[in-house]
Write a protein that holds these residues in place. Structure first.
Motif, mmCIF file in Angstrom:
data_model
loop_
_atom_site.group_PDB
_atom_site.id
_atom_site.type_symbol
_atom_site.label_atom_id
_atom_site.label_comp_id
_atom_site.label_asym_id
_atom_site.label_seq_id
_atom_site.Cartn_x
_atom_site.Cartn_y
_atom_site.Cartn_z
ATOM 1 N N PRO A 418 0.815 -1.231 0.000
ATOM 2 C CA PRO A 418 0.000 0.000 0.000
ATOM 3 C C PRO A 418 0.842 1.271 0.000
ATOM 4 C CG PRO A 418 -0.814 -1.580 1.629
ATOM 5 C CD PRO A 418 0.509 -2.099 1.152
ATOM 6 N N ILE A 419 1.966 1.246 0.687
ATOM 7 C CA ILE A 419 2.839 2.428 0.737
ATOM 8 C C ILE A 419 3.422 2.709 -0.637
ATOM 9 C CG2 ILE A 419 4.924 3.408 1.783
ATOM 10 C CD1 ILE A 419 4.433 1.497 4.169
ATOM 11 N N MET A 420 3.940 1.680 -1.273
ATOM 12 C CA MET A 420 4.569 1.854 -2.585
ATOM 13 C C MET A 420 3.556 2.216 -3.655
ATOM 14 S SD MET A 420 7.791 1.501 -2.144
ATOM 15 C CE MET A 420 8.486 1.149 -3.766
ATOM 16 N N SER A 421 2.394 1.576 -3.619
ATOM 17 C CA SER A 421 1.380 1.834 -4.643
ATOM 18 C C SER A 421 0.844 3.256 -4.551
ATOM 19 C CB SER A 421 0.231 0.832 -4.496
ATOM 20 O OG SER A 421 0.700 -0.496 -4.632
ATOM 21 N N ARG A 422 0.733 3.767 -3.335
ATOM 22 C CA ARG A 422 0.184 5.115 -3.158
ATOM 23 C C ARG A 422 1.210 6.199 -3.437
ATOM 24 N NH1 ARG A 422 -2.801 7.485 2.327
ATOM 25 N NH2 ARG A 422 -3.251 9.558 1.478
ATOM 26 N N HIS A 423 2.453 5.999 -3.008
ATOM 27 C CA HIS A 423 3.426 7.093 -3.020
ATOM 28 C C HIS A 423 4.556 6.944 -4.044
ATOM 29 C CE1 HIS A 423 1.434 8.677 0.461
ATOM 30 N NE2 HIS A 423 1.763 7.655 1.224
ATOM 31 N N LEU A 424 4.795 5.747 -4.551
ATOM 32 C CA LEU A 424 5.906 5.545 -5.486
ATOM 33 C C LEU A 424 5.405 4.915 -6.777
ATOM 34 C CD1 LEU A 424 8.800 6.419 -4.678
ATOM 35 C CD2 LEU A 424 7.465 5.824 -2.652
ATOM 36 N N GLY A 425 4.251 5.375 -7.259
ATOM 37 C CA GLY A 425 3.662 4.827 -8.469
ATOM 38 C C GLY A 425 4.011 5.621 -9.712
ATOM 39 N N VAL A 426 3.051 5.722 -10.632
ATOM 40 C CA VAL A 426 3.273 6.386 -11.919
ATOM 41 C C VAL A 426 3.666 7.848 -11.729
ATOM 42 C CG1 VAL A 426 2.174 7.080 -14.090
ATOM 43 C CG2 VAL A 426 1.729 4.809 -13.137
ATOM 44 N N LEU A 427 3.020 8.532 -10.781
ATOM 45 C CA LEU A 427 3.283 9.953 -10.543
ATOM 46 C C LEU A 427 3.628 10.148 -9.073
ATOM 47 C CD1 LEU A 427 3.305 12.698 -12.006
ATOM 48 C CD2 LEU A 427 0.922 12.992 -11.288
ATOM 49 N N ARG A 428 4.744 10.828 -8.806
ATOM 50 C CA ARG A 428 5.264 10.972 -7.448
ATOM 51 C C ARG A 428 5.384 12.443 -7.073
ATOM 52 N NH1 ARG A 428 10.147 6.650 -8.792
ATOM 53 N NH2 ARG A 428 8.779 4.854 -9.086
ATOM 54 N N SER A 429 5.571 12.689 -5.779
ATOM 55 C CA SER A 429 5.789 14.052 -5.298
ATOM 56 C C SER A 429 6.565 13.976 -3.995
ATOM 57 C CB SER A 429 4.460 14.777 -5.071
ATOM 58 O OG SER A 429 3.775 14.199 -3.969
ATOM 59 N N ALA A 430 7.164 15.101 -3.607
ATOM 60 C CA ALA A 430 7.902 15.140 -2.345
ATOM 61 C C ALA A 430 6.992 14.799 -1.179
ATOM 62 C CB ALA A 430 8.530 16.518 -2.153
ATOM 63 N N GLU A 431 5.753 15.297 -1.217
ATOM 64 C CA GLU A 431 4.829 15.034 -0.113
ATOM 65 C C GLU A 431 4.627 13.537 0.085
ATOM 66 O OE1 GLU A 431 0.226 16.058 1.272
ATOM 67 O OE2 GLU A 431 0.960 16.673 -0.706
ATOM 68 N N GLY A 432 4.381 12.818 -1.013
ATOM 69 C CA GLY A 432 4.157 11.387 -0.919
ATOM 70 C C GLY A 432 5.415 10.620 -0.549
ATOM 71 N N ILE A 433 6.525 10.994 -1.152
ATOM 72 C CA ILE A 433 7.790 10.321 -0.859
ATOM 73 C C ILE A 433 8.163 10.500 0.604
ATOM 74 C CG2 ILE A 433 10.272 10.325 -1.357
ATOM 75 C CD1 ILE A 433 9.515 11.179 -4.253
ATOM 76 N N HIS A 434 7.933 11.698 1.127
ATOM 77 C CA HIS A 434 8.289 11.980 2.520
ATOM 78 C C HIS A 434 7.329 11.323 3.513
ATOM 79 C CE1 HIS A 434 10.771 15.749 1.273
ATOM 80 N NE2 HIS A 434 11.279 14.610 0.844
ATOM 81 N N GLN A 435 6.181 10.875 3.037
ATOM 82 C CA GLN A 435 5.331 10.025 3.865
ATOM 83 C C GLN A 435 5.780 8.570 3.801
ATOM 84 O OE1 GLN A 435 1.011 10.567 3.502
ATOM 85 N NE2 GLN A 435 1.387 12.561 2.545
ATOM 86 N N ALA A 436 6.251 8.164 2.620
ATOM 87 C CA ALA A 436 6.652 6.771 2.434
ATOM 88 C C ALA A 436 7.918 6.427 3.209
ATOM 89 C CB ALA A 436 6.852 6.485 0.943
ATOM 90 N N ILE A 437 8.909 7.311 3.190
ATOM 91 C CA ILE A 437 10.212 6.969 3.760
ATOM 92 C C ILE A 437 10.138 6.615 5.238
ATOM 93 C CG2 ILE A 437 12.479 7.948 4.357
ATOM 94 C CD1 ILE A 437 12.550 9.159 1.529
ATOM 95 N N PRO A 438 9.535 7.433 6.110
ATOM 96 C CA PRO A 438 9.485 7.031 7.519
ATOM 97 C C PRO A 438 8.672 5.767 7.760
ATOM 98 C CG PRO A 438 8.309 9.108 7.167
ATOM 99 C CD PRO A 438 9.006 8.794 5.903
ATOM 100 N N ARG A 471 12.037 12.221 -15.359
ATOM 101 C CA ARG A 471 12.874 11.617 -16.395
ATOM 102 C C ARG A 471 12.486 10.146 -16.540
ATOM 103 N NH1 ARG A 471 17.649 13.147 -18.760
ATOM 104 N NH2 ARG A 471 17.957 14.831 -17.233
ATOM 105 N N GLY A 472 12.111 9.758 -17.754
ATOM 106 C CA GLY A 472 11.772 8.363 -18.005
ATOM 107 C C GLY A 472 10.667 7.869 -17.096
ATOM 108 N N GLY A 473 10.904 6.716 -16.451
ATOM 109 C CA GLY A 473 9.898 6.109 -15.601
ATOM 110 C C GLY A 473 9.680 6.811 -14.283
ATOM 111 N N HIS A 474 10.496 7.819 -13.976
ATOM 112 C CA HIS A 474 10.369 8.563 -12.719
ATOM 113 C C HIS A 474 9.722 9.912 -13.013
ATOM 114 C CE1 HIS A 474 11.424 10.284 -8.806
ATOM 115 N NE2 HIS A 474 12.000 11.295 -9.427
ATOM 116 N N ALA A 475 8.452 10.073 -12.610
ATOM 117 C CA ALA A 475 7.707 11.304 -12.884
ATOM 118 C C ALA A 475 7.360 11.981 -11.573
ATOM 119 C CB ALA A 475 6.440 10.999 -13.670
ATOM 120 N N ARG A 476 7.727 13.260 -11.447
ATOM 121 C CA ARG A 476 7.444 14.042 -10.250
ATOM 122 C C ARG A 476 6.436 15.141 -10.577
ATOM 123 N NH1 ARG A 476 11.536 13.979 -5.912
ATOM 124 N NH2 ARG A 476 10.376 15.796 -5.129
ATOM 125 N N ALA A 477 5.299 15.142 -9.864
ATOM 126 C CA ALA A 477 4.312 16.194 -10.064
ATOM 127 C C ALA A 477 4.867 17.553 -9.667
ATOM 128 C CB ALA A 477 3.057 15.884 -9.250
#
Length: 510
Positions: A418-438, A471-477
């Motif tokens: 659930p963490i990866m699917s929500r925050h590290l999917g097709v479109l990412r952002s700092a907000e989501g990544i910073h929720q995923a890491i901790p 860039r490529g498969g890594h997309a940041r909103a």
């Protein structure tokens, strides 16, 4: 037990390496039966090689570099792709029979971002299964290969900075295999995502083993999402191969609009472009379909028998109705950082196939280059291993797990998906990544059944945090543009954990 060479994984890379090492004794460890539960066996499209009269390795290289969005290693890509025609010959020597036209020439398919028809297939859309089956038959008849099925590699043993063996588990019992030469060929990371076309048991085991052993990782943020997973409630997600679009199928929404018509390359644009376009349509509340009625009609059945069966099982007749599709995790461009001979940064440790980051794919894999890479790097690893020093004599090894206890339970991914699917999917952002890491760091630190998958997921999240661009498969909103310079990221586990722990207090305070 002692063995000169240990190979972990029985996909195409591992099987090729074992066969190419003969008659050198090899122990091949696989967590299921030989070739079973591997991404290789599920590959539909085929293997890309410049074998057509109108094609050259240089043209394939140019397509690969474009798809890689500036992040390919040109030298590594050249080295692999120039060996692609020889890789086809290698497979044929081991019993693979590729489909041919009536005149005896290879039946070559066109896939996205290729400028030529250069994808060879076997048994229609059962290419991966056909290749794996032929290689397994050869492995089973090769006396130098000892096969250990239903066995999981849980840790690599490292003595004084170099590989000394493997700690493995079978039916709840742990044992050691002593060797100073280990090849990781363990496949991808599909188990980290709720929607993936890959075996759900694959969570990046090779990446985890290598990272814990001190190996450097590279390009971990680059996860490819296949644009056309079948949009049904199933896990793994059934794949509708890119080859269907190569035959002329088009993408439409539920209003009948062909929304890719104005995009360069249309439905055959690079996968990241198509996946994001479909994701955008779905985000707007639309449904998306792949329509092959006009281009194939009832010819769909013969060209794509496996996909026909998949569709019919879902109640869809692809010759007479459009196929509902949505993006699903499909491939990992990142992994264990290796050189041109498949060597990792740890002495005695090699990696080949999807678990390795060779630099071929860059930020986005070109369709069907994955099987090419698996065959070539499996063979390159075998040649380099064979050329290494003679195996150390049998000796007793003190088994230790540096710095961490070994979980006695089987690794699970239920808390990670659930963490990866929500925050590290097709479109990412700092907000989501910073929720995923901790959240991921907490699972890693708890050292339970999900600690090993959490390590791999955490590496993806940290690398994604560091790449503030699209860039490529890594997309940041929050960073929709590319930076002027393309830089590959590399780091080991200590640096990944340092970044995560430095960020975690900030994330919690926010």
């Amino acid at each position: 037990m002692n063995t000169p060479v240990i190979i972990i994984g029985s996909g195409i890379a591992g099987l090729v390496a074992a066969l190419e090492l003969a008659p050198l004794p090899v122990t091949l460890i696989t967590r299921a039966g030989a070739g079973e539960k591997t991404s290789s066996a599920w590959a539909q499209g085929g293997i890309a090689a410049a074998v057509g009269a109108d094609d050259t390795p240089q043209l394939q290289l140019e397509d690969t570099l474009r798809a890689g969005d500036g992040l390919c290693d040109p030298a590594a890509a050249t080295a692999i792709l120039t060996r692609a025609p020889a890789a086809i010959q290698l497979l044929e020597r081991h019993g693979v029979r590729f489909d041919r036209n009536g005149d005896g020439a290879y039946a070559l398919a066109l896939e996205a971002a290729h400028c030529r028809r250069r994808v060879l297939h076997a048994e229609g859309d059962r290419s991966g299964a056909a290749i794996v089956a032929a290689l397994v038959r050869q492995v089973l008849s090769t006396p130098s290969i000892r096969l250990m099925t239903n066995t999981s590699a849980r840790r690599l043993i490292v003595n004084e900075g170099r590989i000394a063996g493997v700690l493995a588990e079978k039916s709840g019992r742990f044992f050691t295999l002593a060797s100073d030469r280990v090849l990781l060929a363990t496949g991808g990371i599909g188990g980290l995502y709720a929607a993936s076309t890959n075996p759900p048991g694959n969570f990046g085991q090779g990446v985890m083993l290598a990272a814990r052993a001190g190996a450097r990782l590279a390009d971990m943020e680059f996860v490819q999402f296949h644009p056309t997973g079948l949009a049904v409630n199933a896990r793994p997600v059934p794949l509708i191969s890119e080859a269907v679009r190569g035959e002329g199928a088009v993408l439409i929404n539920d209003h009948g609009e062909r929304f890719m018509a104005g995009t360069k390359g249309g439905e055959l644009a690079p996968r990241d472009v198509v996946a994001r376009a479909i994701f955008a349509e779905i985000s707007r509340g639309n449904k998306v379909f792949l329509d092959a009625r006009a281009c194939l009609g009832t010819g769909f059945y013969a060209r794509f028998p496996a996909i026909t069966a998949i569709c019919r099982q879902a109640g869809i007749d692809p010759a007479h109705a459009p196929i509902p599709v949505a993006p699903a995790q499909h491939y990992h461009m990142g992994g264990i950082d290796v050189d041109d001979n498949a060597r990792s940064s740890v002495s005695g440790l090699w990696a080949a196939g999807e678990c390795a980051a060779t630099g071929l794919h860059g930020a986005n894999r070109l369709a069907s280059n994955s099987l090419t890479e698996a065959v070539v790097t499996g063979a390159l690893a075998a040649a380099d291993i064979a050329a290494a020093a003679e195996a150390a004599p049998a000796r007793a090894i003190a088994v230790t797990d540096p710095g961490r206890s070994l979980p006695s339970v089987t690794p699970t991914t239920g808390n990670i998906r659930p963490i990866m699917s929500r925050h590290l999917g097709v479109l990412r952002s700092a907000e989501g990544i910073h929720q995923a890491i901790p959240a991921l760091l907490a699972h890693y630190d708890a050292d339970g059944a999900d600690a090993d998958p959490a390590l791999v997921a955490l590496a993806i999240a940290v690398f994604a945090d560091l790449r503030d661009e699209t860039r490529g498969g890594h997309a940041r909103a929050d960073f929709p543009q590319k930076r002027p310079a393309a830089i590959r990221n590399r780091m080991g586990l200590d640096a990944i954990l340092d970044h995560a722990r430095n960020l975690t207090p900030l994330a919690r305070s926010a």
